[in-house]
Design an enzyme around this catalytic site. Structure first.
Site, mmCIF file in Angstrom:
data_model
loop_
_atom_site.group_PDB
_atom_site.id
_atom_site.type_symbol
_atom_site.label_atom_id
_atom_site.label_comp_id
_atom_site.label_asym_id
_atom_site.label_seq_id
_atom_site.Cartn_x
_atom_site.Cartn_y
_atom_site.Cartn_z
ATOM 1 N N GLU A 36 41.017 48.423 38.463
ATOM 2 C CA GLU A 36 40.781 47.124 39.092
ATOM 3 C C GLU A 36 40.369 47.267 40.556
ATOM 4 O O GLU A 36 41.179 47.647 41.400
ATOM 5 C CB GLU A 36 42.049 46.256 38.996
ATOM 6 C CG GLU A 36 42.415 45.880 37.589
ATOM 7 C CD GLU A 36 41.341 45.047 36.898
ATOM 8 O OE1 GLU A 36 40.740 44.169 37.544
ATOM 9 O OE2 GLU A 36 41.092 45.305 35.711
ATOM 10 N N GLU A 77 47.937 40.028 41.259
ATOM 11 C CA GLU A 77 46.770 40.777 40.789
ATOM 12 C C GLU A 77 47.097 41.487 39.475
ATOM 13 O O GLU A 77 46.270 41.534 38.563
ATOM 14 C CB GLU A 77 46.331 41.787 41.867
ATOM 15 C CG GLU A 77 44.970 42.408 41.635
ATOM 16 C CD GLU A 77 43.836 41.402 41.425
ATOM 17 O OE1 GLU A 77 43.750 40.434 42.192
ATOM 18 O OE2 GLU A 77 43.055 41.593 40.464
ATOM 19 N N GLU A 84 43.445 39.038 31.941
ATOM 20 C CA GLU A 84 42.045 39.429 31.695
ATOM 21 C C GLU A 84 41.949 40.358 30.494
ATOM 22 O O GLU A 84 41.089 40.187 29.637
ATOM 23 C CB GLU A 84 41.484 40.145 32.932
ATOM 24 C CG GLU A 84 40.945 39.204 33.990
ATOM 25 C CD GLU A 84 40.491 39.956 35.229
ATOM 26 O OE1 GLU A 84 40.313 39.294 36.243
ATOM 27 O OE2 GLU A 84 40.332 41.188 35.176
HETATM 28 N N1 LIG Z 1 35.931 35.821 26.806
HETATM 29 C C1 LIG Z 1 35.576 34.879 27.696
HETATM 30 N N2 LIG Z 1 35.394 33.618 27.296
HETATM 31 C C2 LIG Z 1 35.041 32.649 28.184
HETATM 32 N N3 LIG Z 1 34.824 32.864 29.493
HETATM 33 C C3 LIG Z 1 35.002 34.106 29.964
HETATM 34 C C4 LIG Z 1 35.378 35.193 29.103
HETATM 35 N N4 LIG Z 1 35.470 36.324 29.839
HETATM 36 C C5 LIG Z 1 35.177 35.949 31.091
HETATM 37 N N5 LIG Z 1 34.905 34.632 31.183
HETATM 38 C C6 LIG Z 1 34.550 33.880 32.390
HETATM 39 O O1 LIG Z 1 33.970 34.764 33.331
HETATM 40 C C7 LIG Z 1 34.784 34.827 34.515
HETATM 41 C C8 LIG Z 1 34.815 36.252 35.015
HETATM 42 O O2 LIG Z 1 35.415 37.073 34.045
HETATM 43 P P1 LIG Z 1 35.895 38.534 34.353
HETATM 44 O O3 LIG Z 1 36.489 39.123 33.136
HETATM 45 O O4 LIG Z 1 34.777 39.309 34.999
HETATM 46 O O5 LIG Z 1 37.033 38.228 35.366
HETATM 47 P P2 LIG Z 1 37.016 38.400 36.930
HETATM 48 O O6 LIG Z 1 37.946 37.352 37.442
HETATM 49 O O7 LIG Z 1 35.624 38.426 37.481
HETATM 50 O O8 LIG Z 1 37.609 39.840 36.988
HETATM 51 P P3 LIG Z 1 38.086 40.607 38.287
HETATM 52 O O9 LIG Z 1 39.285 39.838 38.789
HETATM 53 O O10 LIG Z 1 38.430 41.955 37.727
HETATM 54 O O11 LIG Z 1 36.890 40.602 39.233
HETATM 55 C C9 LIG Z 1 36.161 34.308 34.090
HETATM 56 O O12 LIG Z 1 36.884 33.758 35.162
HETATM 57 C C10 LIG Z 1 35.775 33.263 33.058
HETATM 58 O O13 LIG Z 1 35.383 32.056 33.709
#
Ligand SMILES: Nc1ncnc2c1ncn2[C@@H]1O[C@H](COP(=O)(O)OP(=O)(O)OP(=O)(O)O)[C@@H](O)[C@H]1O
Length: 135
Positions: A36, A77, A84
């Protein structure tokens, strides 16, 4: 669902003793740090804040607030990372409205904690920095 009970994957059981549990928890910390980017950023910021705290000679009460903020940030976190990964595992990286809701709300918990931490940090550090600048 990607989780098929019939697939040939190693089975898992309960950890045998307390030492095992601690070992798994340490492995979890290492994984969160390795995988992460945000976790590494939080840890880097925590080190900077601790150095600044030492330089500005914080008192016990101020260290308690700073310590609370650092631990809240790291714990949030970690919780965000858990959600996630669970969403990714359940949805297999496919879009699902509930997956979006879970990830966005988990990210909101991190953001709220970050705002609180910045507020506490400003309240503690800014007057001290200001004092140094006017002398
Ligand atoms: N399986 C899913 N279905 C629907 N929306 C999703 C999905 N995966 C991610 N998202 C959307 O994309 C956004 C970013 O997802 P991601 O997994 O990259 O999380 P992140 O918050 O960017 O991760 P990090 O905190 O590691 O940067 C999420 O907040 C959500 O809105």
């Amino acid at each position: 669902m990607p989780m098929d009970s019939n697939d040939k994957k190693p089975s898992v059981g309960k950890s045998k003793n307390l030492l095992n549990s601690i070992e798994f928890a340490i492995s979890g910390i290492k994984t969160a740090y390795k995988d992460e980017r945000n976790m590494r950023i939080h840890m880097f910021c925590a080190v900077l804040v601790i150095i600044l705290g030492l330089v500005l000679d914080l008192d016990r009460f101020e260290w308690l607030w700073i310590g609370l903020c650092i631990f809240l940030m790291l714990i949030m976190e970690i919780i965000n990372t858990i959600f996630e990964n669970v969403v990714n595992m359940v949805t297999n990286h496919h879009f699902h409205p509930l997956g979006k809701k879970v990830k966005d709300v988990a990210a909101a918990a991190v953001l709220i904690t970050a705002i609180f931490s910045v507020f506490v940090g400003a309240l503690i550090f800014l007057p001290k920095i200001y004092q140094i600048m006017i002398h």
